[in-house]
Design an enzyme around this catalytic site. Structure first.
Site, mmCIF file in Angstrom:
data_model
loop_
_atom_site.group_PDB
_atom_site.id
_atom_site.type_symbol
_atom_site.label_atom_id
_atom_site.label_comp_id
_atom_site.label_asym_id
_atom_site.label_seq_id
_atom_site.Cartn_x
_atom_site.Cartn_y
_atom_site.Cartn_z
ATOM 1 N N HIS A 4 -4.336 -0.410 2.698
ATOM 2 C CA HIS A 4 -3.537 -0.890 3.839
ATOM 3 C C HIS A 4 -4.447 -1.107 5.038
ATOM 4 O O HIS A 4 -5.252 -0.226 5.347
ATOM 5 C CB HIS A 4 -2.458 0.139 4.194
ATOM 6 C CG HIS A 4 -1.437 0.307 3.108
ATOM 7 N ND1 HIS A 4 -1.663 1.091 2.011
ATOM 8 C CD2 HIS A 4 -0.203 -0.228 2.962
ATOM 9 C CE1 HIS A 4 -0.598 1.035 1.217
ATOM 10 N NE2 HIS A 4 0.306 0.248 1.767
ATOM 11 N N ASP B 269 -2.188 -4.303 2.297
ATOM 12 C CA ASP B 269 -0.778 -4.539 2.629
ATOM 13 C C ASP B 269 -0.467 -4.167 4.075
ATOM 14 O O ASP B 269 -1.170 -3.377 4.697
ATOM 15 C CB ASP B 269 0.127 -3.667 1.732
ATOM 16 C CG ASP B 269 0.197 -4.199 0.314
ATOM 17 O OD1 ASP B 269 -0.614 -5.069 -0.036
ATOM 18 O OD2 ASP B 269 1.065 -3.727 -0.440
ATOM 19 N N HIS C 88 9.590 -5.712 6.250
ATOM 20 C CA HIS C 88 9.195 -4.484 5.539
ATOM 21 C C HIS C 88 10.174 -3.350 5.850
ATOM 22 O O HIS C 88 9.781 -2.234 6.168
ATOM 23 C CB HIS C 88 7.774 -4.076 5.946
ATOM 24 C CG HIS C 88 7.048 -3.251 4.929
ATOM 25 N ND1 HIS C 88 7.295 -1.907 4.746
ATOM 26 C CD2 HIS C 88 6.092 -3.569 4.023
ATOM 27 C CE1 HIS C 88 6.491 -1.442 3.793
ATOM 28 N NE2 HIS C 88 5.769 -2.439 3.335
HETATM 29 ZN ZN LIG Z 1 3.942 -2.378 2.334
#
Ligand SMILES: [Zn+2]
Length: 257
Positions: free
Chosen positions: A218, A73, A127
């Site tokens: 991530h 992500d 985000h």
């Molecule tokens: Zn995120």
């Protein structure tokens, strides 16, 4: 599984029960607090935990599969290139949930993801920290703007959406109904952005690692890259293959345009 609807039904039953008892006995209003507090505690926990499927149905794992799915992500970022190098070296495939704004900064990395056989999905345009407090219109625009940014680079419309922070609520539910995305969760949260020691992150993943699981990582720090390096070695030892989410769940990742 407890949903927002059933939780609210319990709350209403609690209030009705209190009213019913109060009709016959002088019961204190204090007891009304109990169903309200239980409702609130469940609503907050459910909203922060996409795995509960509290507000909406998301996909978290496929126990029928013999593979796993690595997911990344918040990219693309300069670390994404290292992640792609490692995945290539080990012949593993992953799914990247992209932030629209980052896609505009690093379009070449997004193209590389597709060229190298990975899948991409939507992780909102900005985000924003207040994602959980947006109304339906704002939420829908966040998702559509990310779709546009990705589409401008890869000429495809993505179908997968992953909510930032795993937060869901009635706005997110409505927004994804309008945009028609498939919501993707995870079954192993690495906490690679929270835990500082790489060994602890790896230990957390290894303890939960089994076929069918979806791992959340991530592509945003050197720490995550180091974790991935170790993790890929381990997958090799266990002969576990990472596949993209469309392969894990046998569904389409893109819509015809
Ligand atoms: Zn995120």
């Amino acid at each position: 599984m407890l949903t927002h609807r059933s939780n609210t039904a319990f709350l209403l039953s609690g209030i009705l029960l209190w009213l019913g008892i109060r009709f016959f006995y002088p019961v204190s209003a204090f007891f009304l607090l109990i169903p309200v507090l239980v409702w609130l505690a469940l609503a907050v926990t459910g909203s922060f935990s996409v795995r509960w499927n509290y507000h909406l149905q998301a996909r978290h794992e496929n126990p029928a599969s013999e593979h796993i799915a690595l997911t990344f992500d918040d990219g693309p970022t300069p670390y994404t290139a290292e992640v792609l190098d490692l995945l290539k070296e080990h012949g593993q495939k992953a799914t990247f949930f992209l932030i629209g704004r980052q896609v505009e900064k690093y379009p070449e990395l997004v193209k590389r993801m597709l060229t190298e056989g990975h899948t991409v999905g939507n992780h909102t345009y900005s985000h924003a920290r207040n994602t959980g407090f947006m109304n339906v219109r704002q939420m829908e625009e966040e998702i559509r703007a990310a779709d546009r940014a990705i589409r401008a680079v890869i000429s495809r419309k993505v179908k997968f959406y992953r909510p930032p922070y795993g937060v869901t609520n009635p706005s997110v539910k409505k927004a994804v109904q309008y945009t028609g995305h498939t919501v993707m969760g995870w079954s192993i949260r690495s906490l690679d952005t929270v835990i500082r020691q790489e060994e602890k992150i790896l230990d957390r993943i290894f303890r939960r690692l089994k076929p069918g699981r979806v791992i959340l990582l991530h592509d945003t720090s050197e720490r995550s890259v180091n974790v991935l390096r170790e993790l890929l070695d381990k997958l090799g030892e266990k002969a576990l293959r990472s596949v993209s989410l469309d392969e894990l769940f046998t569904i389409e990742a893109y819509e015809e345009i």
